[in-house]
Write an enzyme that holds these catalytic residues in place. Sequence first.
Site, PDB file in Angstrom:
ATOM      1  N   GLU A   1       0.948  -1.394  -0.152  1.00 42.66           N
ATOM      2  CA  GLU A   1      -0.297  -0.160   0.611  1.00 42.66           C
ATOM      3  C   GLU A   1       1.072   1.057   0.308  1.00 42.66           C
ATOM      4  OE1 GLU A   1      -2.686   1.323  -0.598  1.00 42.66           O
ATOM      5  OE2 GLU A   1      -3.802   0.816   0.876  1.00 42.66           O
ATOM      6  N   ASP A   2       0.261   2.120  -0.702  1.00 38.31           N
ATOM      7  CA  ASP A   2       1.111   3.645  -0.086  1.00 38.31           C
ATOM      8  C   ASP A   2       0.836   4.228   1.364  1.00 38.31           C
ATOM      9  OD1 ASP A   2      -1.762   3.806  -0.307  1.00 38.31           O
ATOM     10  OD2 ASP A   2      -1.478   5.289  -2.344  1.00 38.31           O
TER      11      ASP A   2
ATOM     12  N   ARG B   1       0.506  11.911  -9.473  1.00 30.93           N
ATOM     13  CA  ARG B   1       1.439  10.619  -9.107  1.00 30.93           C
ATOM     14  C   ARG B   1       2.752  10.678  -9.306  1.00 30.93           C
ATOM     15  NH1 ARG B   1      -2.957   8.051  -7.158  1.00 30.93           N
ATOM     16  NH2 ARG B   1      -5.054   8.012  -7.916  1.00 30.93           N
TER      17      ARG B   1
END
Length: 181
Positions: free
Chosen positions: A104-105, A171
């Site tokens: 996960e980020d 991003r």
Amino acid sequence: MTLLDKDIKDLKVLISEEEIQKQLPQLAKNIEKAFNTNEEIYVICVLKGSIMFCVDLVKHFKNPIQMEFIRISSYGHETKSTNNLQAIDLTLPNLNNKNVLIVEDIIDTGLTARFLTDLFRIKHHPKKLIFASLLNKKCARQIDIEPDFHCFEIDDKFVVGYGLDYKGYYRNLPYIGYFPI
Ligand code: IMP
């Protein structure tokens, strides 16, 4: 350049590209040690936010790797968690009795982490399940859950870059940044 209501010239670096990249070899080593196996590891990249972190992290693994991608949306276009989790694509192969790493980020409220760990345990029955997050926003937690591994703990500020977005933008930045209020 102005994108909607945020201007990139106001963006401050919170975690540099060098700081991020420096963490990855040891993190990969620690994760492999925790799996304690020579078998393959199924790396689950949670799109879209963890794309950069995941592809950089897997470069440091020595075990054989299978990469899978699932897609979840939780923020919509807000900078605060909407508590409105949307599973967009959860298509996965049979992971029964496999070594599974969820990448996960960021863990913010913890809702996504709880959803994912419950889903994998109940539906996929992995041999071992490990949850790794690049960032840990511990102070924003609403659910009692912690990642097995994380690289950086951050304050309760909205961050972008290195996979994380604001309204779909930023991003592609190689670092983690924030907009001072
Ligand atoms: P949680 O379910 O509240 O823990 O939120 C997890 C998801 O929200 C992450 O996977 C991100 O996609 C998104 N998110 C949380 N905090 C931030 C942030 O500061 N910037 C960008 N996205 C975030």
